[in-house]
Scaffold this motif. Structure first.
Motif, PDB file in Angstrom:
ATOM      1  N   CYS A 162      46.263  44.503  44.097  1.00  0.00           N
ATOM      2  CA  CYS A 162      45.624  44.471  42.784  1.00  0.00           C
ATOM      3  C   CYS A 162      44.444  45.428  42.718  1.00  0.00           C
ATOM      4  O   CYS A 162      43.873  45.630  41.644  1.00  0.00           O
ATOM      5  CB  CYS A 162      45.183  43.059  42.417  1.00  0.00           C
ATOM      6  N   LEU A 163      44.070  46.034  43.829  1.00  0.00           N
ATOM      7  CA  LEU A 163      42.911  46.923  43.827  1.00  0.00           C
ATOM      8  C   LEU A 163      43.083  48.150  42.927  1.00  0.00           C
ATOM      9  O   LEU A 163      42.106  48.604  42.327  1.00  0.00           O
ATOM     10  CB  LEU A 163      42.578  47.360  45.257  1.00  0.00           C
ATOM     11  N   PRO A 164      44.295  48.744  42.794  1.00  0.00           N
ATOM     12  CA  PRO A 164      44.427  49.828  41.806  1.00  0.00           C
ATOM     13  C   PRO A 164      44.081  49.389  40.392  1.00  0.00           C
ATOM     14  O   PRO A 164      43.625  50.206  39.588  1.00  0.00           O
ATOM     15  CB  PRO A 164      45.900  50.232  41.926  1.00  0.00           C
ATOM     16  N   ALA A 165      44.296  48.099  40.072  1.00  0.00           N
ATOM     17  CA  ALA A 165      43.901  47.607  38.757  1.00  0.00           C
ATOM     18  C   ALA A 165      42.390  47.673  38.587  1.00  0.00           C
ATOM     19  O   ALA A 165      41.883  47.835  37.467  1.00  0.00           O
ATOM     20  CB  ALA A 165      44.395  46.176  38.556  1.00  0.00           C
ATOM     21  N   ILE A 166      41.651  47.529  39.698  1.00  0.00           N
ATOM     22  CA  ILE A 166      40.204  47.736  39.637  1.00  0.00           C
ATOM     23  C   ILE A 166      39.917  49.189  39.272  1.00  0.00           C
ATOM     24  O   ILE A 166      39.012  49.491  38.486  1.00  0.00           O
ATOM     25  CB  ILE A 166      39.549  47.374  40.978  1.00  0.00           C
ATOM     26  N   GLY A 167      40.722  50.091  39.835  1.00  0.00           N
ATOM     27  CA  GLY A 167      40.553  51.498  39.482  1.00  0.00           C
ATOM     28  C   GLY A 167      40.817  51.756  38.013  1.00  0.00           C
ATOM     29  O   GLY A 167      40.068  52.502  37.355  1.00  0.00           O
ATOM     30  N   THR A 168      41.860  51.147  37.473  1.00  0.00           N
ATOM     31  CA  THR A 168      42.137  51.330  36.040  1.00  0.00           C
ATOM     32  C   THR A 168      41.021  50.717  35.205  1.00  0.00           C
ATOM     33  O   THR A 168      40.618  51.274  34.178  1.00  0.00           O
ATOM     34  CB  THR A 168      43.484  50.709  35.659  1.00  0.00           C
ATOM     35  N   LEU A 303      31.488  45.984  29.189  1.00  0.00           N
ATOM     36  CA  LEU A 303      30.973  44.865  29.968  1.00  0.00           C
ATOM     37  C   LEU A 303      32.100  44.115  30.664  1.00  0.00           C
ATOM     38  O   LEU A 303      32.020  43.794  31.859  1.00  0.00           O
ATOM     39  CB  LEU A 303      30.185  43.929  29.058  1.00  0.00           C
ATOM     40  N   VAL A 304      33.173  43.846  29.928  1.00  0.00           N
ATOM     41  CA  VAL A 304      34.293  43.108  30.506  1.00  0.00           C
ATOM     42  C   VAL A 304      34.987  43.943  31.579  1.00  0.00           C
ATOM     43  O   VAL A 304      35.433  43.403  32.605  1.00  0.00           O
ATOM     44  CB  VAL A 304      35.288  42.681  29.408  1.00  0.00           C
ATOM     45  N   ALA A 305      35.085  45.250  31.363  1.00  0.00           N
ATOM     46  CA  ALA A 305      35.676  46.110  32.394  1.00  0.00           C
ATOM     47  C   ALA A 305      34.890  46.009  33.689  1.00  0.00           C
ATOM     48  O   ALA A 305      35.470  46.029  34.790  1.00  0.00           O
ATOM     49  CB  ALA A 305      35.725  47.555  31.908  1.00  0.00           C
ATOM     50  N   ALA A 306      33.566  45.878  33.585  1.00  0.00           N
ATOM     51  CA  ALA A 306      32.748  45.703  34.793  1.00  0.00           C
ATOM     52  C   ALA A 306      33.009  44.347  35.436  1.00  0.00           C
ATOM     53  O   ALA A 306      33.134  44.234  36.659  1.00  0.00           O
ATOM     54  CB  ALA A 306      31.269  45.850  34.441  1.00  0.00           C
ATOM     55  N   LEU A 307      33.133  43.304  34.624  1.00  0.00           N
ATOM     56  CA  LEU A 307      33.391  41.968  35.159  1.00  0.00           C
ATOM     57  C   LEU A 307      34.764  41.878  35.817  1.00  0.00           C
ATOM     58  O   LEU A 307      34.965  41.110  36.766  1.00  0.00           O
ATOM     59  CB  LEU A 307      33.279  40.931  34.043  1.00  0.00           C
ATOM     60  N   LYS A 308      35.708  42.688  35.351  1.00  0.00           N
ATOM     61  CA  LYS A 308      37.058  42.676  35.935  1.00  0.00           C
ATOM     62  C   LYS A 308      37.072  43.210  37.364  1.00  0.00           C
ATOM     63  O   LYS A 308      38.041  42.985  38.088  1.00  0.00           O
ATOM     64  CB  LYS A 308      38.015  43.475  35.049  1.00  0.00           C
ATOM     65  N   LEU A 309      36.024  43.895  37.756  1.00  0.00           N
ATOM     66  CA  LEU A 309      35.923  44.297  39.154  1.00  0.00           C
ATOM     67  C   LEU A 309      35.873  43.084  40.073  1.00  0.00           C
ATOM     68  O   LEU A 309      36.193  43.168  41.254  1.00  0.00           O
ATOM     69  CB  LEU A 309      34.677  45.150  39.367  1.00  0.00           C
ATOM     70  N   VAL A 310      35.483  41.938  39.517  1.00  0.00           N
ATOM     71  CA  VAL A 310      35.434  40.696  40.267  1.00  0.00           C
ATOM     72  C   VAL A 310      36.634  39.812  39.942  1.00  0.00           C
ATOM     73  O   VAL A 310      37.269  39.249  40.839  1.00  0.00           O
ATOM     74  CB  VAL A 310      34.122  39.927  39.977  1.00  0.00           C
ATOM     75  N   THR A 311      36.983  39.691  38.663  1.00  0.00           N
ATOM     76  CA  THR A 311      38.024  38.737  38.271  1.00  0.00           C
ATOM     77  C   THR A 311      39.419  39.157  38.741  1.00  0.00           C
ATOM     78  O   THR A 311      40.215  38.308  39.153  1.00  0.00           O
ATOM     79  CB  THR A 311      38.025  38.530  36.750  1.00  0.00           C
ATOM     80  N   VAL A 312      39.722  40.453  38.688  1.00  0.00           N
ATOM     81  CA  VAL A 312      41.063  40.888  39.104  1.00  0.00           C
ATOM     82  C   VAL A 312      41.321  40.587  40.584  1.00  0.00           C
ATOM     83  O   VAL A 312      42.339  39.966  40.927  1.00  0.00           O
ATOM     84  CB  VAL A 312      41.285  42.376  38.780  1.00  0.00           C
ATOM     85  N   PRO A 313      40.449  41.001  41.520  1.00  0.00           N
ATOM     86  CA  PRO A 313      40.710  40.643  42.923  1.00  0.00           C
ATOM     87  C   PRO A 313      40.651  39.144  43.167  1.00  0.00           C
ATOM     88  O   PRO A 313      41.331  38.640  44.061  1.00  0.00           O
ATOM     89  CB  PRO A 313      39.619  41.382  43.694  1.00  0.00           C
ATOM     90  N   GLY A 363      39.147  39.536  30.500  1.00  0.00           N
ATOM     91  CA  GLY A 363      38.552  39.171  31.782  1.00  0.00           C
ATOM     92  C   GLY A 363      39.261  38.037  32.488  1.00  0.00           C
ATOM     93  O   GLY A 363      39.185  37.925  33.719  1.00  0.00           O
ATOM     94  N   ILE A 364      39.948  37.168  31.726  1.00  0.00           N
ATOM     95  CA  ILE A 364      40.687  36.060  32.343  1.00  0.00           C
ATOM     96  C   ILE A 364      42.189  36.252  32.174  1.00  0.00           C
ATOM     97  O   ILE A 364      42.926  36.351  33.151  1.00  0.00           O
ATOM     98  CB  ILE A 364      40.246  34.709  31.741  1.00  0.00           C
ATOM     99  N   GLY A 365      42.669  36.312  30.922  1.00  0.00           N
ATOM    100  CA  GLY A 365      44.112  36.398  30.688  1.00  0.00           C
ATOM    101  C   GLY A 365      44.750  37.625  31.302  1.00  0.00           C
ATOM    102  O   GLY A 365      45.674  37.525  32.121  1.00  0.00           O
ATOM    103  N   ILE A 369      47.074  38.338  35.219  1.00  0.00           N
ATOM    104  CA  ILE A 369      48.367  39.038  35.360  1.00  0.00           C
ATOM    105  C   ILE A 369      48.202  40.272  36.231  1.00  0.00           C
ATOM    106  O   ILE A 369      49.033  40.552  37.108  1.00  0.00           O
ATOM    107  CB  ILE A 369      48.910  39.399  33.970  1.00  0.00           C
ATOM    108  N   LEU A 370      47.131  41.029  36.006  1.00  0.00           N
ATOM    109  CA  LEU A 370      46.882  42.220  36.828  1.00  0.00           C
ATOM    110  C   LEU A 370      46.707  41.868  38.300  1.00  0.00           C
ATOM    111  O   LEU A 370      47.106  42.630  39.175  1.00  0.00           O
ATOM    112  CB  LEU A 370      45.627  42.935  36.330  1.00  0.00           C
TER     113      LEU A 370
END
Length: 460
Positions: A162-168, A303-313, A363-365, A369-370
């Motif tokens: 899922c780390l490439p999703a952090i890149g996206t 802001l949410v894109a920054a938070l996704k650095l935590v939520t996705v992994p 950030g959640i939904g 999936i990502l």
């Protein structure tokens, strides 16, 4: 004399995960997705005015999103082209080529004359460059996913892939942030005249640095093992007709060996694809159509894109514990339930409420999936066709359910007399596709990675 037992296939190589590989893959994906996501924001705010200026504003948005969708139509072609090379020649070369191609196309967009300067040639060239962007994107994210999957220990595959999703997400954060900065510092006239070009021209420096970083990316052990097996008894080179070359290609082989798995990959990402481009791209156009300030949305998306650095992994790690299916289905249900309230709070115009529902949806939904699906997809295929299979099937799904979403949503908004009802129904349908597809699939969390090709089934 007792007959010797047949030799068993070699087990998958033991993996010692190298953090440098993760950083290299994620950094390159960040740069490439900065380029790709930049176009979506520009299509919402600028391209409908500087490349389609004679149209009604909403019709201009539909035309601008049409060029946006062209990039997604090119992605399956890029997935097939780069997937073939990734499965036959190695993963590393593809990662360098896709980054270079994306950077060149994005920089060229920043230098492209407008409709007022060269007429109809401007939107034609814009569409061509967007096609090149999509072609490159068709191989990038898949390549990064596979490199991380084939280097990760089995118990960390969900987290690693899922780390490439952090890149996206980081690329989206950077592109949206740069555009938000430009809109806040420049007047509308300055933005439409020259200011919108700045984020695109920044791509040249980022691409150069990304190529320098990726030069040290190693080939994966699984691919080296498969390539070594293939080289043990090489066939003499034969010039085959085009039809036979296509029939022997890896993505056709993947369709023949894994038809059900290919359909699963196409449908499983429907909610994530539609949700991302509705809540993260179309919503900007929706706010403008309502006469609302877009600053709150753009800053909220950043802001949410920054938070996704935590939520996705976090969701990727959760899928390693409870399975890919429940995490993915849960994310789709969140997108379904939050769709109508999201547009209600955008209509209300309160920034804190908009930010809250951006976090719920993206950030959640979307993050659930990502985080869960990259490993899910990679675990469905063997090493010899993995790149081609995911590159083609996942990008077909992205075209059908994501790339056309902003244009379709704009058309539905026009069709329903500026009511959001049709858009909400569309999100509900895409969420249902994900829930049903994933529910019917098998759980793959404990599946062994297979570097040895699956034995083909006899023809019927």
């Amino acid at each position: 004399m007792t007959e010797a037992a047949p030799a068993r296939p070699a087990p998958p190589p033991q993996r010692a995960f190298d953090p440098k590989i993760a950083l290299t893959a994620v950094f390159g994906t960040t740069i490439e997705w900065y380029d790709f996501a930049l176009y979506g924001t520009a299509a919402a705010l600028v391209f409908n005015k500087v490349y389609f200026p004679d149209s009604d504003p909403l019709v201009g948005s539909i035309l601008a999103y049409g060029t946006f969708a062209i990039g997604f139509l090119a992605r399956p072609l890029g997935g097939a082209y780069f997937g073939e090379r990734g499965d036959t020649r190695g993963r590393k070369g593809v990662m360098v080529a896709t980054l270079l191609l994306m950077g060149l196309a994005t920089t060229a967009i920043g230098l492209l004359p407008t409709y007022g300067q060269i007429g109809v040639a401007a939107p034609v060239l814009l569409t061509l460059l967007r096609f090149v962007q999509g072609f490159a994107a068709g191989g990038e994210k898949t390549g990064a996913l596979i490199i991380l999957f084939e280097n990760a220990p089995p118990k960390w595959r969900g987290l690693a892939t899922c780390l490439p999703a952090i890149g996206t997400g980081t690329g989206t954060l950077l592109s949206t942030g740069v555009f938000a900065l430009c809109t806040s510092l420049l007047s509308e006239g300055e933005l439409l005249s020259w200011g919108w070009r700045i984020p695109f021209l920044i791509s040249a420096a980022l691409t150069f640095f990304g190529l320098w970083v990726r030069r040290s990316l190693p080939e994966t052990a699984e691919f080296r093992q498969t390539a070594g097996d293939a080289d043990a008894s090489p066939a003499p080179p034969v010039r085959l007709p085009l039809r036979r070359r296509l029939a022997a290609s890896r993505f056709v082989t993947a369709w023949r060996r894994y038809p059900q798995e290919m359909l699963i990959v196409i449908g499983a990402g429907a909610a994530e694809n539609a949700g991302y481009y509705i809540f993260g791209t179309f919503a900007v156009t929706y706010a403008e159509d309502r006469g609302l300030a877009t600053t709150a949305l753009l800053s909220g998306i950043s802001l949410v894109a920054a938070l996704k650095l935590v939520t996705v992994p976090a969701f990727g790690a959760l899928s390693d514990r409870v399975g890919r299916r429940p995490v993915s289905i849960g994310g789709a249900l969140v997108l379904l339930l939050a769709a109508w309230p999201f547009f209600e709070v955008v209509d209300g115009g309160r920034p804190w409420a908009v930010w809250l529902f951006l976090f719920i949806t993206l950030g959640i939904g979307q993050s659930a999936i990502l985080g869960s699906q990259p490993a899910f997809f990679a675990e469905l295929f063997d090493t010899s066709v993995r790149f081609s299979a995911i590159g083609v099937a996942n990008n077909i799904g992205t075209v059908l359910t994501g790339g056309l979403a902003p244009m379709l949503a704009s058309a539905l908004l026009l069709w329903f007399d500026h009511s959001v009802t049709g858009v909400v129904v569309f999100i509900a349908l895409m969420s249902a596709v994900t829930v049903v597809t994933v529910a019917l699939a098998r759980e793959t969390r404990h599946t062994e990675s297979a570097p040895v090709e699956r034995t083909p089934q006899p023809a019927r």
